[in-house]
Structures are given as C-alpha cells and as structure tokens.
Design a protein around this motif. Sequence first.
Motif, short mmCIF file in Angstrom:
data_model
loop_
_atom_site.label_atom_id
_atom_site.label_comp_id
_atom_site.label_asym_id
_atom_site.label_seq_id
_atom_site.Cartn_x
_atom_site.Cartn_y
_atom_site.Cartn_z
N ALA A 16 0.70 -1.28 -0.02
CA ALA A 16 0.03 0.15 -0.07
C ALA A 16 0.90 1.43 0.01
O ALA A 16 2.04 1.29 0.46
CB ALA A 16 -0.94 -0.02 1.17
N LYS A 17 0.38 2.22 -0.46
CA LYS A 17 1.32 3.44 -0.78
C LYS A 17 1.88 3.94 0.59
O LYS A 17 3.18 4.42 0.68
CB LYS A 17 0.34 4.69 -1.29
N GLU A 18 1.27 3.86 1.60
CA GLU A 18 1.76 4.36 2.76
C GLU A 18 2.85 3.59 3.41
O GLU A 18 3.63 4.04 4.26
CB GLU A 18 0.64 4.67 4.13
N ARG A 19 3.18 2.30 3.00
CA ARG A 19 4.09 1.30 3.60
C ARG A 19 4.68 0.69 2.52
O ARG A 19 5.80 -0.18 2.85
CB ARG A 19 3.18 0.10 4.36
N ARG A 20 4.75 1.20 1.44
CA ARG A 20 5.54 0.36 0.16
C ARG A 20 7.11 0.72 0.61
O ARG A 20 7.93 -0.39 0.32
CB ARG A 20 5.22 1.15 -1.03
N PHE A 21 7.41 1.78 0.86
CA PHE A 21 9.02 1.98 0.95
C PHE A 21 9.48 1.39 2.28
O PHE A 21 10.47 0.81 2.36
CB PHE A 21 9.22 3.59 1.27
N SER A 22 8.56 1.31 3.36
CA SER A 22 9.17 0.84 4.73
C SER A 22 9.21 -0.84 4.34
O SER A 22 10.19 -1.57 4.68
CB SER A 22 8.26 1.05 5.81
N THR A 23 8.52 -1.27 3.69
CA THR A 23 8.40 -2.77 3.10
C THR A 23 9.76 -3.10 2.61
O THR A 23 10.26 -4.23 2.87
CB THR A 23 7.22 -3.34 2.42
N ILE A 24 10.25 -2.17 1.54
CA ILE A 24 11.22 -2.51 0.70
C ILE A 24 12.55 -2.43 1.83
O ILE A 24 13.38 -3.28 1.62
CB ILE A 24 11.56 -1.76 -0.59
N GLN A 25 12.68 -1.39 2.62
CA GLN A 25 13.53 -1.06 3.52
C GLN A 25 13.71 -2.45 4.50
O GLN A 25 14.84 -2.87 4.65
CB GLN A 25 13.23 0.24 4.25
N ILE A 26 12.85 -2.85 5.01
CA ILE A 26 13.03 -3.99 5.97
C ILE A 26 13.10 -5.19 5.29
O ILE A 26 14.11 -5.93 5.75
CB ILE A 26 11.27 -4.28 6.36
N TRP A 27 12.80 -5.44 3.90
CA TRP A 27 13.47 -6.40 3.32
C TRP A 27 14.87 -6.37 3.14
O TRP A 27 15.32 -7.45 3.30
CB TRP A 27 12.54 -6.56 2.03
N ILE A 28 15.27 -5.36 2.79
CA ILE A 28 16.78 -5.11 2.60
C ILE A 28 17.48 -5.57 3.74
O ILE A 28 18.55 -6.26 3.48
CB ILE A 28 16.95 -3.88 1.67
N SER A 29 17.06 -4.75 4.59
CA SER A 29 17.90 -4.91 5.86
C SER A 29 17.94 -6.46 6.37
O SER A 29 18.77 -6.84 6.96
CB SER A 29 17.17 -4.10 6.90
N PHE A 30 16.62 -7.14 6.41
CA PHE A 30 16.48 -8.37 7.01
C PHE A 30 17.31 -9.45 6.16
O PHE A 30 17.80 -10.18 6.60
CB PHE A 30 15.09 -8.83 6.61
N PHE A 31 17.40 -9.17 4.85
CA PHE A 31 18.14 -10.11 3.84
C PHE A 31 19.70 -10.02 4.29
O PHE A 31 20.32 -10.83 4.53
CB PHE A 31 17.93 -9.45 2.34
N PHE A 32 20.18 -8.75 4.44
CA PHE A 32 21.57 -8.54 4.69
C PHE A 32 22.03 -9.02 6.22
O PHE A 32 23.14 -9.45 6.24
CB PHE A 32 22.07 -7.05 4.49
N THR A 33 21.11 -8.70 6.93
CA THR A 33 21.30 -9.62 8.49
C THR A 33 21.18 -10.98 8.43
O THR A 33 22.39 -11.47 9.16
CB THR A 33 20.19 -8.85 9.25
N LEU A 34 20.53 -11.61 7.61
CA LEU A 34 20.33 -12.93 7.67
C LEU A 34 21.64 -13.43 6.96
O LEU A 34 22.12 -14.55 7.43
CB LEU A 34 18.96 -13.30 6.92
N VAL A 35 22.05 -12.86 5.91
CA VAL A 35 23.34 -13.29 5.14
C VAL A 35 24.60 -13.34 6.16
O VAL A 35 25.28 -14.36 6.19
CB VAL A 35 23.65 -12.34 4.00
#
Length: 287
Positions: free
Chosen positions: A212-231
């Motif tokens: 949704a427009k109000e959380r789109r950018f937050s979702t992408i940020q969380i995905w990226i940070s979570f990905f590198f944390t798990l790596v």
Amino acid sequence: MEQSVSSKTKATLTLVLCFAIAVFEGFDLQSMGVAAPRMRAEFGLDNTQMAWAFSAAILGTLPGALLGGRFADKIGRKAVLLTSILIFGVMSVLTAYASDYTLLLIIRFLTGLGMGGALPMMITMASEAVSEKHKGIAVSIMYSGIPFGGMLTSFVAMGLAGDAQWRHIFYIGGFAPILLIPLLMKYLPESKDYLTATKNKTSTPFFEVLFAKERRFSTIQIWISFFFTLVVLYFLLNWLPLLMGAQGLGKTEANYVQIGYNIGGIFGSILMGTLLDKIRMSTVIKF
C-alpha cells in the motif's frame, strides 16, 4: 476447555510452546555448521560444495515463508506451523541418511522450506498472545530460543564420542520437534487474528498489505535490511566451526566459541525486545 483457561495462562502456554519450537529450529539451523567438519571429511567436499550445502536450507526458507504466509490466511496459523515442523523434523532426520551430495542438497532445501514456514507463524502467534505493550519482549523471548537451540547443538556435538557419530545431531534435531507435535495439537491455541478474520470473513489482499502507498517504502527497506542481516547471521552460524578449525582450534574449542556466540544472541535478542517495548521501533532498528 479453552474457555476455562485464563487469557494469561493461554498466553504463557503459547509463548512456552513457541519457544520450544524455536529451540528445535535453532538446533537444526546450526546442526549443519557443527557437523560440517565431520561431513566434509566423509563426503570429501570442497569449500564450494560446502557453501552450497549450507545455502540449500537458506534458499528453502524463502519459498517456505511465502507459502506459509499464504496458506496461513486460508487454513490457519496453527495448521501451517504444525505442517512446517513436521517437514523440517522429517528432513532433519533424513539428512543423516543422505547417501550422496545431490541428495543432501535436496534434503537440506526441503528442511529450509519447513523452517521458513514455521518462523513467521511463531512470531505471529507469540505477538498475538500478549498485549500491545508487551509484544516486543514476547517475540524476543520466543526468538531467543533459536540461539538457545544452537547452543544445545554444540553441547550435543561435544558429547559425541567420534567423528562418525555426526548423524546423531540430525536424529536429535529431527525427532525432537516431531515428538512435540502432539503437545502442540492439544495445547497451542489458534491465532486470535485468524479466528477473528474467519468469523468476520474479512481478508485484505496480500499485495495491499505489503505495498500500500503508505507502507511501500518501509516494506522494501525492511526486506533489504533483513536480507543482509540474515546473510551475516547464516554465514557465522554455518562457517564459524570450520573457520575456527582453520585457525588451529580443536573441535571442543570451536564448539565453545559457538556456544559463546549463541549466549550473546540470547541476551541480544531479549535486550532488543525490551527496548522495542520502551522506545520507538525505528530507533531500535537503527541501533
């Protein structure tokens, strides 16, 4: 029976059971790293092959989480959680019976499929079991079961008499969660949000929830940070025993390093959860 049980008792029971699942998931998650030196010698694997063996389960967690989330909205969180536990438990046992490298990769991928489906369900059910002001500490206590399980893996490895007994790590990591399933079926309550949504027959489209427009950018940020944390996390979990061996440490010493790493993970998880309930989430994430 459920109506006679107080909300506080149900919440405590949910957290205890989710913590137990997290312990077994953490045990299996680190079993490959602990068993790696022995498996490497028996299968004659090089560094590239070991990397793929480690990565197979991690790759499986992605479709596992996506499929688990989708089916959870249709059949319930509890059903998905039980199915996921059964999958990673059976596949952990089968890891001990892998007769060649290709079969090992397939089994570990399917193990990751089960683990990926279980973790989001545990987080959801732990957070729903408590009030809004205690969600952070509840999830962090549950999540601390993962490094606790990893610590147990090292203790089991140190108790094995010889290198040929590396398979016992996977027997324990597989049969233990399977034996837990009957208790979960009887005592673990279904997700409150799922029951409410089912009763009201309401459902928000998947992509609308995330993008949704109000959380789109937050979702992408969380995905990226979570990905590198798990790596970073999985790199340390899987390669730490081998790296310690390459530095000249014995197997017992390498296991003590692994134990120390997991003790830090337990305290770190609980500390972050405590902070989440007291200060802004964005501040904790940056910290």
